[in-house]
Write an enzyme that holds these catalytic residues in place. Sequence first.
Site, PDB file in Angstrom:
ATOM      1  CE  LYS A  86      -1.708   2.370   3.483  1.00 21.14           C
ATOM      2  NZ  LYS A  86      -1.622   3.740   2.949  1.00 21.14           N
ATOM      3  CD  GLU A 145      13.980   0.938   8.931  1.00 19.30           C
ATOM      4  OE1 GLU A 145      14.356   1.962   9.541  1.00 19.30           O
ATOM      5  OE2 GLU A 145      14.622  -0.129   8.943  1.00 19.30           O
ATOM      6  CB  CYS A 200      13.705   8.943   7.524  1.00 21.83           C
ATOM      7  SG  CYS A 200      14.597   7.880   6.394  1.00 21.83           S
ATOM      8  CD  GLU A 246      10.904  13.118  11.352  1.00 27.30           C
ATOM      9  OE1 GLU A 246       9.837  12.645  11.749  1.00 27.30           O
ATOM     10  OE2 GLU A 246      11.661  12.512  10.571  1.00 27.30           O
TER      11      GLU A 246
END
Length: 471
Positions: free
Chosen positions: A171, A244, A278, A375
């Site tokens: 997906k 992750e 990331c 972040e």
Amino acid sequence: MDFNDDYVMTIDGKAVVGAATIDVVNPATGEPFAVAPDCSKEQLDEAVAAARTAFDGWRRTPIAERQAMVAKAADLLAAHADELARLFTREQGRPVDGARQEIEGAAVWMKAVAQMEPPVHVSEDSDAQFIETRYVPLGVVCAIAPWNFPVNLAMWKVAPALVAGNTMVLKPSPFTPLCTLKIGQLFDEVFPAGVFNVVSGGDGLGPMMTAHPGFAKISFTGSTATGKRVMESAARDLKRLTLELGGNDASIVLPDVDLDAVAQTIFMAAFYNTAQICVATKRLYVHEDVYDGLRDRLAAIAAAVKVGDGAEQGTVLGPIQNRRQYDRVMALLEDARAGGLTLIQGAAVPEGAGYFVPVTIVDNPPEDSRVVQEEAFGPILPMLKFSDVDDVIARANASEYGLGGAVWSADTDKAVAVARRLDTGTVWVNQFINLRPDTPFAGRKNSGFGVENGMEGLLEYMAPQAVYVAK
Ligand code: NAD
């Protein structure tokens, strides 16, 4: 395959239209330009059932044949890099050259994984007994990808899962489903029906998948908050899990560095893909002796960099990928402004409905400000001064995340010594975001659970089976 504007799912080797549709928006204009299928519960059940049925034949297909099919799929991906790159730019926002690099890079990655083979360990081969451990596939893998590197991060899952002998339902993010849907159709020419299924949908589809009892494993890349929800959902059936997740990587610049040599690379480590990486540098710690020099060089690069529609020649940085993320980044910027922090902003960005944010450097904010602790996943880079190496290592490690980091110095040994003290899964010395298919990539703390890439990454899609044979 036809690169028209019809986007379909691939379920059991068939092109399937959605029960409903979701709009896909071009982030450079803020306007919808295509619709993608919205997978229903029944369609997901069909995909999982097809993958379960296909599993038996696929696991018994010799690994050399599975590897050859993954390599052939990689060739098809590379052969369609141009069409996919144009589509990628429209849905993701990144300039076309960078989009093509991602697609070609994903193909190279798949080919490398297609050469990998799990080990067989013999622990005893005596007159009394023979004991060997081999690795077997798990079943149907649920793969969920984010929008920042939609093709690459999906192929990081597809290649090892299928080489290992699993089947899959993939997906993409609702924000970037289109390239993945086309790839589903492309790969359907290679894999037996049911081995590789692609579904797309809105916010409801991910939770529906992670709760589905037909999956043996979930491989998820995305935010930490969602990763925690995925883990909770997986617990119900003890599904195997690879997560992750987010990061807040520190880059440490030591005082002996050659500023002219490193400034451009450090800029890109922080801002490439409009800082939606990331493992981007998200906190830049600079020794006080070279702080002003680096800040001024980065500010000059920011002033000259072209931010705009990725489809336009010369654009270096595209928009933020979606409205939700744009609002989050703008709120963080507003918080920094309201807190009286000093902001150094780069070149003007296009006006209009696109999700553009100017490159922003925050000049030595307090360590506890949101812009340092959170972040950003957008082009806001806090630069912080340090004078003592032990102190800066402690500050770098005082994060809920542990994904990546970097150290910059003219003295490689000194830099490596600092790098080894960072509590992260990956560290770069005098370079950035160099990743390889044969080298494990793993986040610590809130950055992840499990490993992608390398032999460890392949084995995450397998289970050991020990066979004891009496002689
Ligand atoms: P996200 O968590 O919002 O979404 C990721 C995927 O999960 C999407 O496909 C989404 O539809 C799906 N999803 C959403 N809610 C779900 C749920 N409850 N259950 C199951 N699936 C669900 O993340 P994002 O905004 O697409 O990506 C940005 C984040 O991803 C950043 O934090 C970034 O650091 C992280 N990221 C990590 C890596 C890595 O390898 N560590 C790589 C890229 C991005």
